[in-house]
Every structure is written in structure tokens, then in C-alpha cells.
Write an enzyme that holds these catalytic residues in place. Structure first.
Site, PDB file in Angstrom:
ATOM      1  N   ASP A   1     -16.204 -10.348 -32.060  1.00  0.00           N
ATOM      2  CA  ASP A   1     -14.777 -10.088 -31.901  1.00  0.00           C
ATOM      3  C   ASP A   1     -14.129 -10.553 -33.200  1.00  0.00           C
ATOM      4  OD1 ASP A   1     -12.309  -9.562 -30.896  1.00  0.00           O
ATOM      5  OD2 ASP A   1     -12.351 -11.070 -29.311  1.00  0.00           O
TER       6      ASP A   1
ATOM      7  N   GLY B   1     -10.616 -17.458 -26.283  1.00  0.00           N
ATOM      8  CA  GLY B   1     -11.623 -18.401 -26.692  1.00  0.00           C
ATOM      9  C   GLY B   1     -11.410 -19.750 -26.024  1.00  0.00           C
TER      10      GLY B   1
ATOM     11  N   THR C   1     -15.137 -11.443 -23.869  1.00  0.00           N
ATOM     12  CA  THR C   1     -16.324 -12.302 -23.868  1.00  0.00           C
ATOM     13  C   THR C   1     -16.070 -13.549 -23.019  1.00  0.00           C
ATOM     14  OG1 THR C   1     -15.537 -13.388 -25.858  1.00  0.00           O
ATOM     15  CG2 THR C   1     -17.021 -11.550 -26.172  1.00  0.00           C
ATOM     16  N   SER C   2     -14.931 -13.598 -22.349  1.00  0.00           N
ATOM     17  CA  SER C   2     -14.571 -14.803 -21.596  1.00  0.00           C
ATOM     18  C   SER C   2     -14.883 -14.624 -20.108  1.00  0.00           C
ATOM     19  CB  SER C   2     -13.086 -15.075 -21.779  1.00  0.00           C
ATOM     20  OG  SER C   2     -12.335 -14.133 -21.045  1.00  0.00           O
TER      21      SER C   2
END
Lengths: 507, 507
Positions: free
Chosen positions: A272, A184, A214-215
Site C-alpha cells: 500500500d 495502520g 490490509t487491516s
């Protein structure tokens, strides 16, 4: 109930034809609408079918073609179906209805709020690892486990199911170190530095990393710009025997393969949650044979974990699940208010990593500090130094060049040190007025880097030129977008223009 | 933040080529891996891309091909992509990254337990109706709305969003009747009979029906074996003006198109919860211009609704949501202990419907009774008779041949009365011992009919030869499986053999 003269189901076959069709992970088979198999099996377009050849089975999506592309009696296979089946041109291919997906009844129960016990989790994870779930099934399972978060027993069950569904590694060492960052936080690429420091002290650290969820970059994405990371277990073992450590992609050694499949769908959904996060992290570590794990939990308003309370709760859960599996954990709660280092994106982060390892004058201090904090915790956890002395030992290991030497040896053992690629296209985003930087949004910044093409385009992403508290002049560059394709550059700049508060300036 | 010399995103084009590729509802585009558009846009296999031509846009899944199938500069389109774009061979096709799917942030909030207001529901439903959601997104939305059931406000919001996202019909009549059965009861094919009775009394009943969700046949599937049902709005209107009623598939008139898309995914997941059910039912009825609706709610241990309490709650919610939209509802709670009639599957149910309409001696009494109960409720609701006199009036309308005459006229107006097809393959399942029938499982029976090929194979399904309480001899046929394809027959019989308690006999 009984059936007289029950017909035996003979399995019709077709001849395999390689289409050179790239469909990512989706196995696809093309069959003629008029083919005898479609008729006798009652198969329509977009049916799921079970392909069998060579004693292997693959679940594939069936599309039908009118004619022209395929000859009579041929079945056209996508590359991934071709590889999973291991067939050759013209091989006989059996085509059947897939067996009922029994574990979906457990998923349905979970949707309606019932908890899943270990056998239910096992059946779900086994079906996922065997690539029997379609996107619809995967998304339903993940969503159900997010809507009603997994409890401790379920988290343990999911973790165990994931460990069992893949390979497991064992190492001839009493202590096997591992490290994870909860993410994150764009640019938080401490792992290559931590591994180099820890391995410099003779500890065993067979590091497997994920690609981005998701990065804009996972450690595996970044490391791939510095060395080959697609090592099989034998190759990985050779590297670790030689150097005490490695930095490879976990997916190519099939540790917790269900995790990689779930991660693909989590990426699309951009969800997530805690139980899944714990199972994802720990299943990989346990399958990799780790005994001692340091976990970095960055906390910040726009990081994945937003408050100290949430971080403490996550740390407690991680520690508790780790204990069930006999693993010693140390969670380190860190500042997640803004990105780490300057680069965001695989190659751009690799450049920051190199600068720290080489102790270059302009190396990002924050990245160096965080890496030494985590490496220090690992050194203490493994008993390589007294409690409280870890950070200083880590800093010394960086300063005297030992870590950089070790890193180069690891990369060479993996197949050779690479120079990260640079992007053909760059464009800076400027301050529209003078002022002090009072906010950097990790999430929209990560989104911007992804729109620029990261992580698939290795050189894409962005360079951040300011940090919280900096005073900037009107027209000064705040960040520079790097892209490999004009479409992606334009797309990212559109987004930057529409989201001026990615970097907030006090007037 | 500002950007100097921002590049304008020029949209690259390719020439459209029709591939004759059948992919059901999935729009698929094939592009060469080496094509300039993939390079300049940074598109990889299985990317979602936006195709534009003729002022129309279609979101498609991109697969790449090595060479051989496509020439340089060509994009190969699946049939559904070809039709949605309305292109001709060689037409210029613009290919772009799709815009961000903003409504997914509302879906994510819903996954994490936040309620959705009307604007959020609208944005989600609009994106679904515009075919912007992939299976992953659709499944997540449905699962989230099942895990935490929709409340009244959300159900109203979803219903309104669905109504607004499609066509709306208006009729020049003060009373427009509609009817729906909640399902879960195989063979419960009352609608064609109810429509024929009600229309015989001069009432307006422009009936649109769904195809099967999780059942072996929907009313549209059954009606399609008796007459064309794919009528557009103009054709439907002609039929209603002429006969006062029609029996068409709702999908072809684009009433609540989002519902059809969600239903496909619900079918795969086999989930169907109260709020979604209400929105699905009422959005179609409201969009169809209905003012008075009779709803059949069968209750039984293996029906969709399992207890009288659940039925009452569903009835209350339906009535309440209906009231918000100014619609008068009458819910009729009926016995759902066992299937209705004998046939299960499109054509086999059509034969039961014909037998009742023609008052044939062996016509299934239970189907006739239920149809008259519901038609009677509609006649009372519309004021065509006194309260309590509806059933007798309905029975008289059947007995004197008026309903059958009206049904034939409706079918002719829709394009002609058809004879339902019969299956090439049949095989009976016999009683393994003598005894009384004490249980019939609606769910596994429906599953059996689906495995035999229903509803896609119109003639497939099963004929049920026994009812609860019947005494059967050893070796007597309990049911007969009907199939069009040998693979499906074998598959269904395997299932019957593995599930002997589909029909339970007391020893």
C-alpha cells in the site's frame, strides 16, 4: 497487405446454466471439453473468454468438464458471471476470445521504468474498472507502481482515471465534508463518531467508506455491524437529504470501482504505497463530491506511516493533489504508537464506538479524544467555529447527547440500528511474567485479529486489555481473542504463541 | 505471553470426489457452502486452502457450491488437485488454512528496492516450486525483479535456488554439451539439428527444452510433433545411454520446476528480463548436468536483444554466472533481423527442421547455416576439431546423412518418429502493391502465429514466403496463416488486417 475471401467470424452460442457456484469476484464459466465452441474457438482450460448476452459482456475464466455436470450445448456460470450478465436459465450466450488487452503495453512500459501520462493511466484504469484485468495483470500494475513510486503527475493521472471510471455524486450544498484515516492503526474507528458530531452541526457529510485493505476492519466493515451499509446512490441520497450525513460502503455506489478491485490485490500482497494511497483516498472523496476533507495520519513505529517526516511528506502530497482537483484538505498528524480503543475487528470496534457515542463511563478515552480532534478540525475547516475552538465544540456535542441522537437517526435512515454480533469462542492470552508494557506491535496485532477471522467474520478479532506503560501481574490477561470458528481460533492462538513480542513486557 | 487451555486444532475431513474438472495448473476444490469444514474453518469462496491426503499436500483455490453438484461431506477436486494428491474416490481429505507464506515478506522487501540474498531467494523459489504462490504472488515477484533488474548476486541466488528446488541429473561423461537460443526470433529452430550433428560425433548432449514462453513455439513444442517428449528421467537416461543425446521436454523431468511456473506468468505478462532469462536458462542446464554450453543470441530491431551492446552485456553476464557454477559457456551473437526458415509454429517449424536434416533441395538455407554455426561452436568447445574448423565439420555431418540418421535414431529411442500434423484451414495474406520487402516485424509476426493458435494448436502458425530484400508483385502471397479452428483463423486474419506493417514493402 490484403486478404482475399476473409472468413467472417460467426460467434457460436451456448445455453446459460446457473450452477450456484460461488467464486467471489471471479467470473467463471464451465464448458464441456467436447463442446463445439471450445473446438471452433480453440479454447483450452483456464483460457480467458468473453461472454456476451443481453448487450452485456463479461470476461470469465474458462474451466472445462469431462461430462456429468453439464449437458451438451450448455455453459455453466458462476454466480458473479450470472449476475453481471443478467441472464435467465437457458439464455443464449455468445462466447468469444477476449480482445487484446492494449493497456498492458503501458503497464509493461511502467515496469521498465517509464512514467505513465494521463491517457495511459486512463486506459489502464478503464480496463481495470471493466474487470478486464486478471490477477496477474493487477498484481503487475500494483507492483510496478510500488517498485518505482508514482510521481505527482502519475498520482494525479491515476486519481483522475479512477474518478472518471465510476459514478460521480453532486450535492446541493456549498460545503461537503469528508474525513479519512490513513490506517495502520488497529481500532482507530473515529469515523462514525466524527460524522455524528459534524452532522449535528448541520453540515453535509455523505460518508462513503472502504472495507478493510490490509487491516482487520474497515469503517464499512464496522458500520455494517451497526446498520445496513450496502445502499445504492438513491438510498444514500435519501439518507443525506434527511439527516445531512450517511455512513455507507463506497463499493455499492460504484464510486471509483477500480479502487475496490485494486484493493483486493493489495490486500493479498500486503502493499500500500503513497501514490496508490493518495489516489485511492482522493478518488473516492472527489467522486463523492467532497469539497473539504480532514485526513488523520497516525505516526508510529509499527503504524503505516513511521516517522513525522514521512507524515509531513504524505500530507504535502495529499494537499497538492487535492488542490489540483479543487479540494481543501486539512491533514492532522496523530500518535500511532499503539492501537486506539479496546476492540480490534468489526463488531469489537463497533462496541467501542457505541461506548464513546453514549458517553459510557468506561468508554475508551483515546478514541474519544481522537474523534474530537478530527471532528474539531472539520468544524473549523467548515467555518462552524473559530480556529482552535473545534475540539471543545466537538466534546460538547458528544457530552450533551446530540451526536448519539444524530448517529441513531442516521442508522435508522439507513435501514435500522443493529446490535453488533458477539463471538461464540473467546480465549485470553496472559502475561507470562509481571512487568510494564513497553511495546505493542500494531502490525502483528492486526495480523492476529485477521487470523481470528476479522474482517470477514464480523464478531472476530480481539480485545486489548492493556496500554503502553501499564503494569501487569503474572497471569493477567493481555488480550482476548474472539473467533466464530474453532479453526480460526486455533490458528490465531498458534500465531500468538509463535509471536510472544506482540505485547512486550519489561521484566 | 502464554495461553491456558489452548484448544487443539483438529483437522476436519471430507470425502474426495473426482469432478473431471480441467483447470490447467490451478488446483481447485469445490465444497458445499453449508459444509461443516467451511463453517468450522471460516472458509469463504476463493479462499486458499491446504488439502492433505496420503501424506501429500496441495494448495487449492476453494469455490463453493449451493447444492446439486456435491453430496453432504464431499469435496470435489479438479484433475490437477486429484493427481497431485494421488487420491482415490471417497478418500479422506483433510482441509486446513494454509500456513502463512513467509517468503512473501522477502518479495515485499524486493518490491521496495532491497536486494535479496541467497536464503531469501531460496525461500521464495522453494515456495514457488511447492506451488504455494498464487498468480498474484508470482506476478508481484516477477514484476519486482523486472522493475529493478536482478544484479549478479541475485541472479546467481535465483539460479541456485531454482537448481536446488528440483531434480539434478549426472552423467558418466567428462563433457556434457548443451545449447540454448535466447529467442525472440520466430522459426529459429536450430536445436534438433544441432543435437543431431553433435551427437553424430559421439558427444553427450542430453537436451531438455522448454515450451514456448512468449513465442509461437518452443523447441519442446516443435519436437513433440516429431516424437514423444514427455519422458521421465529413467526414460530420458535410456535414450541418452543408447544414442548419446535426447530431445525432451524439461518439465516432465522436474529440472528447475519453479522456472516452468514462472514462465507461465511471464507469458501472460509478456515480460522476460535479463536476470530471469539467465536464471531460467542456466538453472535448467546446470540441473541437467551440462558442463559446456553454446548460447545463440540473435540481435535485431524486433528480436529480444536489440543491439550488439545489449548482446555483449548479456553474453558477459551469462558467462560470469556460468563460471560461478563451473560451467564453460560460448555465446554466439547472430543476425536477428528477420525470422529463420519459413514455418512459424510447432509443426510448421518441424517441417523446416526435417528439410534441413534431409538436405532437401528447397531446405531453408538460413536455418541450415545457423545450425551449423552453433553445432560448429559446440564441436570446437568440446575439442572435437580445431578452432575455426567447426562449421565445415558440421556441414559435412549434415551433407553425408549422418545427422539425419542420428536424429531418426533419437526419435525412435524416444518412442517413434512422428509426421507433423497439417492444419485444416489456411489463408494467404497478399501484397497490396508491388515493391521490395524492407521490414519484417518479428514481434507482430509472432503475435499473428499465436493468434492463429500456436503453440497450443500444434499445426497452427504461419508460413512466411518472403525474406528481406525480395521483390514482390502486387497480389503475391507474403505469408499463409495456418489454423485448426475457424475462430482462430478469423481472429488472426483480423489482426493481420489491422497490422499491415508486419511485412513492410517499399513502394
Amino acid at each position: 497487405m490484403r486478404i482475399e475471401a476473409k472468413p467472417t467470424a460467426s460467434t457460436p452460442t451456448l445455453r446459460a446454466r446457473r450452477l450456484g457456484l460461488f467464486t467471489q469476484h471471479d467470473a467463471v464459466v464451465l464448458m464441456r471439453s467436447d463442446c463445439h465452441v471450445c473446438r471452433s474457438e480453440g479454447l483450452g482450460p483456464r483460457s480467458q473468454v468473453l461472454l456476451a448476452a443481453n448487450g452485456r459482456e463479461v470476461l470469465a475464466t474458462l474451466y472445462q468438464v469431462a461430462d456429468g455436470i453439464l449437458g451438451v450445448g450448455e455453459a455453466g456460470l458462476s454466480e458473479v458471471a450470472w449476475e453481471r450478465l443478467g441472464v435467465t436459465e437457458g439464455a443464449h450466450l455468445a462466447v468469444r476470445h477476449p480482445p487484446p488487452l492494449d493497456s498492458m503495453s503501458a503497464v509493461r512500459r511502467r515496469i521498465y521504468g517509464q512514467r505513465l501520462d494521463l491517457p495511459a493511466m486512463r486506459s489502464i484504469v478503464n480496463d481495470i474498472a471493466a474487470v478486464r484485468y486478471t490477477d496477474v495483470h493487477l498484481s503487475a500494475f500494483l507492483t510496478a507502481c510500488s517498485a518505482l513510486p508514482l510521481n505527482l503527475e502519475e498520482t494525479v493521472g491515476l486519481t483522475r482515471g479512477m474518478v472518471e471510471a465510476g459514478e460521480r455524486l453532486t450535492w446541493d450544498a456549498p460545503i461537503v465534508i469528508d474525513k479519512h484515516s490513513v490506517g495502520g492503526l488497529p481500532g482507530n474507528r473515529t469515523t462514525p463518531i466524527v460524522v455524528a458530531i459534524v452532522a449535528s452541526h448541520g453540515l453535509v457529510m455523505p460518508k462513503t467508506s472502504s472495507r478493510a485493505i490490509t487491516s482487520p476492519a474497515g469503517t464499512a466493515d464496522t458500520m455494517e455491524t451497526l446498520a445496513p451499509v450496502d445502499l445504492d446512490v438513491a438510498a444514500m441520497r435519501r439518507v443525506v437529504e434527511q439527516e445531512g450525513a450517511c455512513l455507507v460502503w463506497g463499493g455499492s455506489v460504484r464510486l471509483s470501482p477500480a479502487d475496490d478491485i485494486l484493493i483486493r490485490v493489495e490486500r493479498v500482497l500486503d502493499i500500500d504505497t503513497q501514490g496508490q494511497l493518495i489516489a485511492s483516498v482522493l478518488s473516492k472523496k472527489i467522486a463523492a463530491g467532497s469539497t473539504h476533507i480532514v485526513i488523520d495520519i497516525p505516526v508510529g513505529a509499527t503504524a503505516k506511516v513511521r516517522t513525522d517526516d514521512a507524515a509531513t511528506e504524505l500530507a504535502d502530497q495529499l494537499t497538492e493533489v487535492g488542490r489540483v482537483f479543487g479540494v481543501t484538505l486539512r491533514c492532522v498528524i496523530t500518535d500511532g504508537a499503539q492501537p486506539v480503543g479496546r476492540g480490534i475487528g468489526p463488531a469489537l470496534e463497533a462496541q467501542d464506538v457505541l461506548a464513546v457515542l453514549q458517553s459510557m463511563p468506561g468508554a475508551p478515552k483515546d478514541l474519544q479524544r481522537r474523534a474530537c480532534l478530527l471532528a474539531g478540525a472539520a468544524l473549523e475547516l467548515a467555518g462552524r467555529c473559530a480556529a482552535g475552538a473545534g475540539v471543545a465544540l466537538a466534546e460538547a456535542t458528544l457530552a450533551d447527547g446530540r451526536a448519539w441522537a444524530k448517529f441513531q437517526r442516521i442508522c435508522h435512515a439507513q435501514g435500522g440500528l443493529r446490535t453488533p454480533p458477539t463471538a461464540a469462542l473467546t480465549q485470553s492470552v496472559l502475561a507470562s511474567h509481571a512487568g510494564r508494557v513497553i511495546g505493542i506491535n500494531n502490525r502483528t496485532l492486526a495480523r492476529l485479529a485477521k487470523l481470528a477471522g476479522a474482517p470477514d467474520a464480523k464478531a472476530a478479532g480481539l480485545m486489548l486489555h492493556v496500554r503502553l506503560g501499564d503494569e501487569v501481574a503474572e497471569g493477567q490477561a493481555l488480550l482476548t481473542v474472539h473467533a466464530e470458528a474453532p479453526g480460526e481460533l486455533a490458528y490465531a492462538l498458534d500465531f500468538a504463541e509463535a509471536n510472544p513480542d506482540i505485547i512486550r513486557l519489561e521484566a
